[in-house]
Design a protein around this motif. Structure first.
Motif, mmCIF file in Angstrom:
data_model
loop_
_atom_site.group_PDB
_atom_site.id
_atom_site.type_symbol
_atom_site.label_atom_id
_atom_site.label_comp_id
_atom_site.label_asym_id
_atom_site.label_seq_id
_atom_site.Cartn_x
_atom_site.Cartn_y
_atom_site.Cartn_z
ATOM 1 N N UNK A 247 -60.289 53.873 132.075
ATOM 2 C CA UNK A 247 -59.614 54.691 133.079
ATOM 3 C C UNK A 247 -60.269 56.067 133.237
ATOM 4 N N UNK A 248 -60.556 56.732 132.122
ATOM 5 C CA UNK A 248 -61.187 58.068 132.143
ATOM 6 C C UNK A 248 -60.392 59.067 132.986
ATOM 7 N N UNK A 249 -59.101 58.901 133.010
ATOM 8 C CA UNK A 249 -58.183 59.811 133.692
ATOM 9 C C UNK A 249 -56.801 59.628 133.079
ATOM 10 N N UNK A 250 -56.004 60.692 133.108
ATOM 11 C CA UNK A 250 -54.629 60.628 132.591
ATOM 12 C C UNK A 250 -53.614 60.268 133.679
ATOM 13 N N UNK A 251 -54.074 59.999 134.887
ATOM 14 C CA UNK A 251 -53.173 59.782 136.011
ATOM 15 C C UNK A 251 -52.249 58.580 135.844
ATOM 16 N N UNK A 252 -52.604 57.649 134.965
ATOM 17 C CA UNK A 252 -51.839 56.405 134.852
ATOM 18 C C UNK A 252 -51.079 56.279 133.536
ATOM 19 N N UNK A 253 -51.180 57.252 132.658
ATOM 20 C CA UNK A 253 -50.597 57.110 131.322
ATOM 21 C C UNK A 253 -49.077 56.951 131.350
ATOM 22 N N UNK B 40 -53.758 54.578 129.156
ATOM 23 C CA UNK B 40 -54.157 55.900 128.680
ATOM 24 C C UNK B 40 -55.633 56.153 129.000
ATOM 25 N N UNK B 41 -56.033 57.396 128.880
ATOM 26 C CA UNK B 41 -57.372 57.856 129.258
ATOM 27 C C UNK B 41 -58.479 56.934 128.748
ATOM 28 N N UNK B 42 -58.427 56.589 127.463
ATOM 29 C CA UNK B 42 -59.519 55.834 126.848
ATOM 30 C C UNK B 42 -59.332 54.321 126.883
ATOM 31 N N UNK B 43 -58.281 53.850 127.523
ATOM 32 C CA UNK B 43 -58.028 52.410 127.576
ATOM 33 C C UNK B 43 -58.949 51.727 128.591
ATOM 34 N N UNK B 44 -59.458 50.565 128.197
ATOM 35 C CA UNK B 44 -60.231 49.757 129.145
ATOM 36 C C UNK B 44 -59.307 49.267 130.263
ATOM 37 N N UNK B 45 -59.869 49.110 131.438
ATOM 38 C CA UNK B 45 -59.109 48.535 132.552
ATOM 39 C C UNK B 45 -59.088 47.018 132.367
ATOM 40 N N UNK B 46 -57.897 46.466 132.215
ATOM 41 C CA UNK B 46 -57.730 45.031 132.012
ATOM 42 C C UNK B 46 -57.151 44.391 133.268
ATOM 43 N N UNK B 47 -57.512 43.143 133.501
ATOM 44 C CA UNK B 47 -57.069 42.440 134.709
ATOM 45 C C UNK B 47 -55.557 42.469 134.861
ATOM 46 N N UNK B 48 -54.823 42.222 133.764
ATOM 47 C CA UNK B 48 -53.367 42.160 133.876
ATOM 48 C C UNK B 48 -52.736 43.515 134.174
ATOM 49 N N UNK B 49 -53.487 44.593 133.964
ATOM 50 C CA UNK B 49 -52.955 45.934 134.234
ATOM 51 C C UNK B 49 -53.137 46.346 135.692
#
Length: 333
Positions: free
Chosen positions: A35-41, A48-57
């Motif tokens: 994500x590299x952004x806090x906009x979705x936490x 969260x910022x460091x979470x990989x973008x996963x298909x189910x998300x």
């Protein structure tokens, strides 16, 4: 999915198996883009910022999480401007600047369109005649000529499916992006499906871009993918085969990558190294060593993960196949 600024992840997932997975792939880390952004936490685990973008998300009931800037609320738009200097350029400015590139390449003006002022609004008028080339610079050379959009956001300079400031959809024949122009040339010079696909793949291999934020990066990748499908459909009256779509997604996932443009690394991967040693008095001392690149502002001295890209025209020494892998910063040599 088409005639709309917002490309729906659920439709990609349903219509093109495996393609969405390819579009979130990061070839440098062998993981997904993050994500590299806090906009979705606020959405909870996995955002969260460091979470990989996963298909189910980003699909199923989360299918509207990713949306273009023009669809985001004004408050979120403004916060991204403040925090990440995220500013999107109107299509008429993208066109004017892309025209400057083509003026230099062709040695003449108004090749693809003519900039006009219509009812007080700056826009352009598309040149309806086929693009003329010289013996020294043929259409294939134009398709192969490399282009790069830095900090691309949703990549409005590459493909102008919609105006990023208004959300207005732009028909294929009137688009002004760097990739759009190459695909127009392919359209005018290739009549068979096989010939068109080969030339279109060359066009995609010659277009590069990088972006920090994972959501914008995915939007750029999606726009380029759908641009491929739209152009093929316009030419042949049907969509390309799944294998052709999958291969273009693979090219895009290499050529449009996640990177801190100031460092040439995957965002936030530089770190302060810690080590410990025991002194003469038996006391353990902790030593902290900052990243040399960050400390000296030297792009070649970072201890973060340097982004890897692919040079499709040259062979990789390890495999002997075309598609040489190299670090982006090595191009600075």
């Amino acid at each position: 999915m088409y005639n709309n600024a917002d490309i729906l992840e659920n439709e990609i997932l349903e219509k093109y198996p495996g393609v969405l997975e390819a579009l979130i792939r990061d070839h440098t880390t062998q993981k997904n883009i993050f994500w590299a952004t806090d906009n979705y936490e606020h959405l909870g685990n996995g955002y969260k910022f460091n979470c990989e973008i996963q298909v189910d998300k980003i699909s199923g009931e989360n299918g509207t999480v990713i949306m273009p800037r023009v669809k985001k609320n004004k408050e979120l738009q403004q916060s991204r401007v403040r925090e990440m200097a995220e500013v999107f350029t109107p299509s008429w400015i993208c066109n004017a600047q892309n025209n400057l590139i083509d003026n230099a390449w062709f040695g003449r003006e108004n090749v693809f369109n003519r900039e006009i002022n219509k009812d007080g609004i700056k826009t352009w008028e598309t040149n309806q005649e086929s693009i003329a080339f010289s013996k020294d610079k043929d259409w294939e050379a134009y398709v192969r000529d490399k282009r790069l959009e830095m900090t691309c956001g949703e990549a409005p300079y590459i493909t102008s499916r919609y105006d990023t400031t208004t959300g207005e959809f732009i028909p294929v024949e009137n688009r002004i992006g760097l990739l759009d122009r190459k695909l127009r040339v392919v359209y005018e010079n290739c009549n068979s499906s096989g010939e068109w696909l080969k030339a279109a793949q060359q066009a995609y291999m010659s277009i590069y871009a990088f972006e920090w934020q994972g959501d914008s990066l995915l939007l750029a990748r999606e726009a380029m993918l759908i641009t491929f499908i739209e152009n093929y459909t316009k030419k042949f009256g049907k969509e390309p085969l799944q294998k052709s779509i999958t291969y273009i997604a693979y090219i895009i996932s290499w050529n449009v990558w996640q990177m801190d443009g100031l460092k040439g690394t995957i965002p936030n991967t530089c770190e302060v190294k810690t080590s410990s040693e025991t002194n003469l008095f038996g006391e353990v001392e902790v030593k902290k060593t900052p990243c040399e690149g960050c400390k000296t502002d030297n792009i070649k001295k970072h201890n973060g993960i340097y982004a890897i890209i692919k040079d499709w025209a040259n062979k990789d020494k390890s495999t002997g196949k075309k598609g040489r892998k190299l670090r982006y910063i090595d191009l600075l040599n």
